[in-house]
Design an enzyme around this catalytic site. Structure first.
Site, PDB file in Angstrom:
ATOM      1  N   LYS A 285      12.681 -20.189  -2.861  1.00 49.62           N
ATOM      2  CA  LYS A 285      12.082 -18.997  -2.818  1.00 49.62           C
ATOM      3  C   LYS A 285      12.114 -18.181  -1.581  1.00 49.62           C
ATOM      4  O   LYS A 285      12.105 -17.064  -1.544  1.00 49.62           O
ATOM      5  CB  LYS A 285      10.730 -19.268  -3.207  1.00 49.62           C
TER       6      LYS A 285
ATOM      7  N   SER B  12      14.690 -27.231  -7.590  1.00 46.24           N
ATOM      8  CA  SER B  12      14.535 -25.678  -7.020  1.00 46.24           C
ATOM      9  C   SER B  12      13.214 -26.043  -5.871  1.00 46.24           C
ATOM     10  O   SER B  12      13.280 -25.073  -5.205  1.00 46.24           O
ATOM     11  CB  SER B  12      14.081 -24.906  -8.085  1.00 46.24           C
TER      12      SER B  12
END
Length: 420
Positions: free
Chosen positions: A58, A313
């Site tokens: 992110k 992720s």
């Protein structure tokens, strides 16, 4: 904006974003995993975004977005909503660029993620807890942004954010030495898989892109079925990094064009994968980060002999959740069961249960019972962990044979949610 426009902007912006970010973000490793490769009869690579500066991909999208509007952001300040990882990326960017930020997070966010946001943002950010889900927080953040005239940094439905996330794919394509047959990536709002799929499909059209969602929050799968984004009535919040009620319009358009399939994985399976990644590979994956590896079982026949990339992720997992993760894994694997057992109110009943009902490898994990002398029997909540799933039938048979009446809590969703 049409799907065609999205494609053109996305390809160009991913490369521009890569040039902006290459000296800011970590170029995370692409590691061949021998255990998974042997298990599935293919070559499995793990893209380790859990080793990113904020332990999540992110950072890429958040930093690139804020950098691209740096002058306006410095003047007005920024606002975001996030279950944790986008918040950390925004906080990191704010502190690095000296920009004020207000970060809205659900009240259900693990404390570890809240603390990380405050650490990365230092004196430049204020954390505001609001609502039970990301979507609740997003509504509060957008209202605050409008009232205070700050700039809202969307966690996924923004071309610049998507482009930043797509730089994961640039690194993968630069680092791998063989054609990629499959890429598995997690989906929350769709920013990561949108950016990755748009970039890879334009360089390697034969590569299959598989999006993976939590079974209790499969909002992109619902969008595909509906012909467009739709808000789910209810979502399970356990996979907090991917628990989004409605995916973005832009991310949907990109996924519809480039993503080949979407798999919804039960959260118990995710938990089993988290434990396996930790125990076998010393990888600390958060639930959303473990989704791609958890999906490999569903594709085990298709990926034999192929080259496969799984994007880990994120690695922002609160150690305080590990007992819950273990319990959910055991239940999913058919190794942990809860019962309400009616014990006769007589001496020796518990001894009989332990000696005649429990198998030699069975273990009691939970036992809650209060004796009431004015009744013939009393209910107890009993949790039993088995060594093998096939031992379950024998356990039930021995309870019936020894006259213990019982109710299987696992098979009663309402009772299970209430008691466990």
């Amino acid at each position: 904006m049409t799907v065609s426009d999205v494609k053109t902007v996305q390809v160009e912006n991913v490369l521009i974003a890569y040039q902006f970010l290459k000296d800011v973000v970590a170029h995370t490793p692409l590691q061949k995993n021998e255990y998974l490769s042997e298990k599935y009869g293919c070559t499995v690579y793990l893209k380790r975004e859990d080793l990113q500066h904020v332990r999540s991909f992110k950072l890429r999208g958040a930093y690139y977005k804020i950098k691209s509007i740096e002058n306006d952001a410095r003047e007005k300040g920024v606002v975001c909503a996030s279950a944790g990882n986008h918040a950390q990326g925004v906080a990191y960017a704010c502190a690095n660029l000296g920009i004020r930020g207000h970060i809205f997070m659900p009240t259900t966010t693990p404390s570890q993620k809240i603390d990380q946001v405050k650490m990365f943002g230092r004196e430049f950010v204020e954390v505001i807890l609001s609502g039970d889900t990301f979507d609740d927080s997003a509504r509060s953040a957008q209202a605050f942004s409008k009232a205070e005239e700050h700039i809202f940094i969307h966690p996924f439905d923004d071309i610049d954010v998507i482009s930043g996330q797509g730089t994961v794919a640039v690194e993968v394509m630069n680092d791998i030495e063989e054609p990629i047959d499959y890429v598995f990536g997690s989906i929350g709002g769709g920013g990561l898989i949108a950016g990755v799929s748009a970039y890879i499909k334009n360089l390697s059209p034969q590569t299959k892109i598989i999006g993976v969602e939590p079974g209790g929050a499969a909002s992109m799968k619902a969008a595909f079925a509906n012909g467009g984004p739709v808000a789910l009535d209810h979502i399970e919040k356990f996979v907090d990094g991917a628990a989004v009620q409605r995916v973005g319009d832009t991310t949907y358009a990109l996924c519809k064009k480039y993503v080949d399939d979407i798999i919804a994985v039960p959260e118990g399976k995710v938990c089993t994968t988290i434990l396996s990644l930790y125990n076998k590979h010393a990888i600390i994956a958060e639930p959303a980060g473990a989704l791609p590896v958890a999906a490999l079982d569903a594709y085990q026949n298709q990926i034999k002999g192929k080259s496969v990339v799984c994007i880990i992720s994120g690695g922002n997992n609160d150690i305080g959740r590990m007992q819950e993760i273990k319990e959910k894994s055991l239940i999913h694997e058919g190794l942990l069961y809860y019962f309400i057992v009616n014990f006769p109110q007589r001496a020796g009943a518990l001894r009989q249960f332990l000696g005649e009902v429990l198998g030699p490898d069975d273990d009691i994990t939970t036992f809650e019972y209060t004796k009431k002398n004015n009744k013939e029997s009393g209910p107890a909540l009993v949790g039993i962990e088995l060594k093998r799933p096939e031992d379950y039938a024998g356990l039930l048979g021995r309870m019936k044979l020894n006259g213990f009446s019982f109710k299987e809590v696992n098979n009663d969703s309402t009772l299970f949610a209430l008691l466990v």
